[in-house]
Design a protein around this motif. Structure first.
Motif, short mmCIF file in Angstrom:
data_model
loop_
_atom_site.label_atom_id
_atom_site.label_comp_id
_atom_site.label_asym_id
_atom_site.label_seq_id
_atom_site.Cartn_x
_atom_site.Cartn_y
_atom_site.Cartn_z
N ILE A 66 -7.25 9.15 6.25
CA ILE A 66 -8.21 10.06 5.65
C ILE A 66 -8.62 9.58 4.26
O ILE A 66 -9.79 9.58 3.90
CB ILE A 66 -7.65 11.49 5.57
N MET A 67 -7.66 9.12 3.47
CA MET A 67 -7.92 8.78 2.07
C MET A 67 -8.31 7.33 1.85
O MET A 67 -9.07 7.01 0.95
CB MET A 67 -6.69 9.11 1.22
N GLY A 68 -7.72 6.41 2.61
CA GLY A 68 -8.04 5.00 2.46
C GLY A 68 -7.30 4.30 1.34
O GLY A 68 -7.56 3.12 1.08
N THR A 69 -6.39 5.00 0.66
CA THR A 69 -5.61 4.37 -0.39
C THR A 69 -4.14 4.70 -0.21
O THR A 69 -3.77 5.81 0.21
CB THR A 69 -6.05 4.82 -1.80
N VAL A 70 -3.30 3.74 -0.56
CA VAL A 70 -1.86 3.92 -0.45
C VAL A 70 -1.37 4.97 -1.45
O VAL A 70 -0.56 5.84 -1.12
CB VAL A 70 -1.13 2.58 -0.67
N SER A 71 -1.88 4.91 -2.68
CA SER A 71 -1.43 5.84 -3.71
C SER A 71 -1.77 7.28 -3.36
O SER A 71 -0.94 8.19 -3.52
CB SER A 71 -2.03 5.48 -5.06
N ASP A 72 -2.99 7.52 -2.85
CA ASP A 72 -3.37 8.88 -2.46
C ASP A 72 -2.54 9.36 -1.27
O ASP A 72 -2.18 10.54 -1.19
CB ASP A 72 -4.86 8.94 -2.11
N ALA A 73 -2.27 8.45 -0.33
CA ALA A 73 -1.44 8.82 0.81
C ALA A 73 -0.04 9.20 0.36
O ALA A 73 0.54 10.19 0.82
CB ALA A 73 -1.39 7.68 1.83
N ASP A 74 0.52 8.41 -0.56
CA ASP A 74 1.85 8.72 -1.10
C ASP A 74 1.85 10.09 -1.77
O ASP A 74 2.77 10.90 -1.58
CB ASP A 74 2.28 7.66 -2.11
N ASP A 75 0.83 10.35 -2.59
CA ASP A 75 0.76 11.63 -3.30
C ASP A 75 0.63 12.80 -2.34
O ASP A 75 1.25 13.85 -2.54
CB ASP A 75 -0.43 11.63 -4.26
N ALA A 76 -0.18 12.62 -1.28
CA ALA A 76 -0.38 13.71 -0.32
C ALA A 76 0.92 14.02 0.43
O ALA A 76 1.24 15.19 0.66
CB ALA A 76 -1.48 13.33 0.66
N VAL A 77 1.66 12.99 0.80
CA VAL A 77 2.92 13.21 1.51
C VAL A 77 3.94 13.87 0.58
O VAL A 77 4.67 14.77 0.99
CB VAL A 77 3.48 11.88 2.06
N GLN A 78 3.97 13.46 -0.68
CA GLN A 78 4.89 14.09 -1.64
C GLN A 78 4.55 15.56 -1.84
O GLN A 78 5.45 16.42 -1.90
CB GLN A 78 4.83 13.35 -2.97
N THR A 117 3.05 17.46 0.28
CA THR A 117 3.41 18.14 1.53
C THR A 117 4.90 18.47 1.54
O THR A 117 5.31 19.57 1.96
CB THR A 117 3.05 17.25 2.74
N TRP A 118 5.72 17.54 1.08
CA TRP A 118 7.17 17.78 1.01
C TRP A 118 7.47 18.95 0.07
O TRP A 118 8.29 19.82 0.40
CB TRP A 118 7.90 16.53 0.56
N LEU A 119 6.81 19.00 -1.07
CA LEU A 119 7.07 20.08 -2.02
C LEU A 119 6.71 21.44 -1.42
O LEU A 119 7.44 22.43 -1.60
CB LEU A 119 6.27 19.85 -3.31
N ARG A 120 5.61 21.48 -0.69
CA ARG A 120 5.21 22.75 -0.06
C ARG A 120 6.17 23.11 1.08
O ARG A 120 6.49 24.29 1.28
CB ARG A 120 3.78 22.65 0.46
N TRP A 121 6.61 22.12 1.80
CA TRP A 121 7.57 22.35 2.89
C TRP A 121 8.89 22.86 2.32
O TRP A 121 9.51 23.79 2.84
CB TRP A 121 7.76 21.05 3.64
N GLN A 122 9.33 22.25 1.23
CA GLN A 122 10.58 22.62 0.59
C GLN A 122 10.53 24.04 0.04
O GLN A 122 11.56 24.74 0.00
CB GLN A 122 10.86 21.63 -0.54
N ALA A 123 9.34 24.49 -0.37
CA ALA A 123 9.21 25.80 -0.99
C ALA A 123 9.09 26.94 0.02
O ALA A 123 9.11 28.11 -0.36
CB ALA A 123 7.99 25.81 -1.91
N LEU A 124 8.98 26.62 1.30
CA LEU A 124 8.85 27.67 2.32
C LEU A 124 10.13 28.51 2.39
O LEU A 124 11.24 27.98 2.24
CB LEU A 124 8.61 27.04 3.69
N PRO A 125 10.00 29.80 2.65
CA PRO A 125 11.20 30.61 2.87
C PRO A 125 11.89 30.21 4.16
O PRO A 125 11.26 29.69 5.09
CB PRO A 125 10.64 32.04 2.96
N ASP A 126 13.21 30.41 4.21
CA ASP A 126 13.97 30.03 5.40
C ASP A 126 13.69 30.93 6.59
O ASP A 126 13.87 30.52 7.74
CB ASP A 126 15.47 30.05 5.09
N ASP A 127 13.26 32.13 6.30
CA ASP A 127 13.03 33.10 7.38
C ASP A 127 11.62 33.69 7.23
O ASP A 127 11.27 34.18 6.14
CB ASP A 127 14.10 34.20 7.31
#
Length: 309
Positions: free
Chosen positions: A33-45, A47-57
């Motif tokens: 989607i982005m065409g750049t390695v740096s943007d892809a890295d930032d997007a995945v990071q 995504t991890w932060l949002r995933w980590q912040a989700l409630p367990d239940d």
């Protein structure tokens, strides 16, 4: 029973494990989607932060689908501003190249029967001409088989709207994507012959390898000397390539090698001091080169390991 010391027994361990299972897919989506390695890295990071912040239940029933939607939404939001910056870019804008024994496709080159069109420079260049919504819809549906309802959630459109977006994008890609071989051996033979011709200064041999309407794009980004407009036509490209070698290539210090570039055989070169580095990707059709994409902007090469040449 799970061992008491299993990482998945540690709070957050299971969540991390589930994310890591999807990381390579998420990066592959983001890069396309982005065409750049740096943007892809930032997007995945992010995504991890949002995933980590989700409630367990309650737990996420489908982590793969959820994470794909999140990373796609992040990239879709980033792409608008990225496109605005690219409009001000000096010279042709090309994606950041991937060099790999196994690249973001997750498949080693020797295991791929055909060239990987979805990550190839030729297609990535065509994707730059799509709107952010068209590009996201096309990549998610046609490359990663994401359903239209999931894509609609990612881009904030209706299901029918993203179906139409994907259809329009598909038509544009079919109309504008260059013809290319799907035979890896034919592609590699042609690139090898190109290397032999330019290094040997053989103008006639080089002409025989180039399509009459071949196009050479150089992405220097205003950081290094490069043609700011595409070089068009067989004779002009042949003279440009031979002149480039004559001006910049010192056999005593320069290294050049065949490498897998975005899913197909390309060329990588670097000098001993690291002052000259570049990556060339090729599009080949019926034994002739139709496109050469040369990335020489140092900002787009920092993620690559030129010491392996």
């Amino acid at each position: 029973m799970t061992d008491a010391h299993d990482p998945q027994d540690i709070p957050g361990g299971d969540r991390l494990a589930r994310f890591e299972e999807q990381r390579s897919r998420l990066w592959a989506v983001a890069y396309r989607i982005m065409g750049t390695v740096s943007d892809a890295d930032d997007a995945v990071q992010e995504t991890w932060l949002r995933w980590q912040a989700l409630p367990d239940d309650p737990p996420v029933a489908n982590p793969r689908g959820y994470l794909t939607t999140v990373v796609s939404r992040i990239c879709y939001d980033l792409l608008g501003s990225a496109r605005a910056r690219r409009e001000l870019y000096v010279g042709p804008w090309l994606p950041e190249p991937l060099l790999a024994d196994a690249d973001a496709t997750g498949v080693a080159p020797e295991d791929r029967v055909t060239l990987d069109e979805s990550v190839g420079m030729a297609l990535m260049a065509v994707l730059e001409r799509l709107t952010p919504a068209e590009r996201t819809a096309f990549i998610l549906h046609d490359v990663f088989a994401v359903t239209f309802p999931e894509i609609a959630e990612a881009v904030g459109r209706t299901t029918e709207s993203v179906r139409q977006l994907a259809s329009r994008a598909r038509k544009k890609v079919r109309a504008e994507a260059p013809r290319r071989t799907v035979d890896r051996a034919e592609h590699q033979r042609t690139v090898e012959a190109f290397l032999s011709a330019v290094m040997g200064g053989d103008f006639d041999a080089l002409l025989s390898l180039l399509d009459p309407e071949v196009i050479w794009r150089s992405d220097g980004g205003g950081k290094v000397t490069a043609a700011r407009r595409p070089v068009l036509g067989r004779e002009k490209v042949a003279r440009y390539a031979l002149g480039l070698v004559a001006r910049t290539f010192d056999p005593a210090t320069m290294r050049v090698a065949l490498r897998d570039v975005n899913g197909a055989t390309g060329l990588v070169y670097a000098d001993a001091e690291g002052s000259q580095e570049g990556v060339l990707a090729f599009t080949v059709h019926e034994g002739r080169i139709t496109e050469v994409d040369a990335v020489i902007n140092p900002d787009k090469l920092g993620h690559l390991d030129f010491d392996r040449l």
